[in-house]
Design a protein around this motif. Structure first.
Motif, short mmCIF file in Angstrom:
data_model
loop_
_atom_site.label_atom_id
_atom_site.label_comp_id
_atom_site.label_asym_id
_atom_site.label_seq_id
_atom_site.Cartn_x
_atom_site.Cartn_y
_atom_site.Cartn_z
N UNK A 121 -14.80 12.38 -7.71
CA UNK A 121 -13.53 13.09 -7.58
C UNK A 121 -12.43 12.49 -8.46
N UNK A 122 -12.54 11.20 -8.74
CA UNK A 122 -11.57 10.55 -9.62
C UNK A 122 -11.58 11.19 -11.01
N UNK A 156 -8.99 9.70 0.55
CA UNK A 156 -10.06 10.14 1.45
C UNK A 156 -9.54 11.04 2.56
N UNK A 157 -8.30 10.79 2.99
CA UNK A 157 -7.71 11.58 4.06
C UNK A 157 -7.57 13.04 3.68
N UNK A 158 -7.41 13.30 2.39
CA UNK A 158 -7.23 14.67 1.91
C UNK A 158 -8.52 15.24 1.32
N UNK A 183 -6.08 -0.50 -0.65
CA UNK A 183 -6.78 0.23 0.41
C UNK A 183 -5.98 1.45 0.87
N UNK A 184 -4.66 1.31 0.91
CA UNK A 184 -3.80 2.43 1.31
C UNK A 184 -3.96 3.60 0.34
N UNK A 242 -12.82 -0.66 -0.35
CA UNK A 242 -13.17 0.48 0.49
C UNK A 242 -14.62 0.39 0.96
N UNK A 243 -15.50 -0.02 0.04
CA UNK A 243 -16.91 -0.23 0.38
C UNK A 243 -17.04 -1.29 1.47
#
Length: 281
Positions: free
Chosen positions: A85-86, A12-14, A5-6, A112-113
């Protein structure tokens, strides 16, 4: 699980688009509260939506989860763009080079889902509870805690829907095409439903015959989790009775539908893993 998850939330943060879409989604969930402000007078007719009982316990759990589920497409864009994006930024290949297995990669997406779905469910719970305490005519604890199964259905609906989006995101590798593929699937199910109605047109209970088949398809199963709440309103029933109509449908969350959606969720996640495992990256 926490490590996976990290990794995902760091990505997602970026991602500015994902952050904007997430903010829009949760902002729209909050805007459900604005329904209470809809009020207008036309001569002797005074219309105040909140007075119609839509925020009464326990009806509010049904109404708000149904309305909130309509907004799930905003988070779907986050899910499919996260997968696209991956491929676009080659982070998938880099993750695998760094030691992340393909199974762990799929699990990180699924976790994440689940987290997005859980946060959404908690958000709807808090908003509904506040609105109910403000506007409901019934505030007894036993009534407030009735029909909370709609929140469970809402959570399962989001997990199933986003898992489907994740599968199409891996299948076609582009977010726009993934959403397009889901729309095509929806159209396909609708056409198949129309074909079934035509096939069973001479049957005694056409709708029951069609629904007995359609309930096993993913989009139909997802929609069956939380049925429309509007015809459940006392005001609507009163008008229907005056014109000779009588609603007899069940609005309950059906356990068999939950099982069908959970089965499809497993199919989509497992298919995503098998697709990724076979694909040459």
């Amino acid at each position: 699980m926490l490590r996976l998850l990290t990794i995902e939330f760091h990505k997602l943060k970026h991602n500015r688009a994902s952050k904007v879409l997430s903010l829009i989604y949760f902002g729209l969930l909050t805007s459900i509260a604005l329904i209470a402000a809809i009020k207008f007078d036309i001569g002797p007719i005074k219309f105040h939506l909140a007075d119609m009982g839509i925020f009464n316990f326990p009806y509010i759990w049904h109404f708000n989860t149904y309305m909130a589920s309509i907004l799930k497409f905003f988070l779907l864009l986050v899910i499919v763009s996260m997968m696209a994006n991956e491929y676009s930024y080659k982070t998938l290949k880099q993750n695998l080079i760094d030691g992340l297995s393909k199974k762990e990669f799929i699990l990180s997406k699924f976790y994440t889902v689940v987290v997005f779905s859980l946060i959404s469910t908690l958000f709807v719970f808090v908003v509904s509870l506040i609105l109910g305490l403000m506007y409901s005519d019934y505030n007894e604890l036993s009534i407030i805690t009735t029909n909370l199964e709609y929140l469970i259905a809402f959570f399962i609906k989001l997990v199933g829907f986003f898992s489907m989006g994740l599968f199409f995101g891996i299948l076609v590798k582009r977010s726009a095409f993934a959403v397009g593929a889901m729309v095509v699937w929806l159209i396909g199910e609708s056409m198949f439903k129309g074909y079934l109605f035509w096939t069973f047109r001479s049957a005694e209970n056409t709708s029951e015959s069609v629904n007995s088949i359609m309930q096993f398809l993913p989009i139909e199963a997802l929609s069956n989790l939380i049925k429309e709440p509007f015809s459940r309103l006392g005001a609507v029933k009163s008008i229907a009775n005056q014109v000779g109509e009588n609603f007899t449908k069940s609005y309950d969350v059906d356990f068999s539908t939950i099982l069908i959606v959970c089965a499809w969720t497993f199919i989509f996640i497992y298919s995503s893993y098998r697709l990724l495992k076979k694909r040459d990256l």
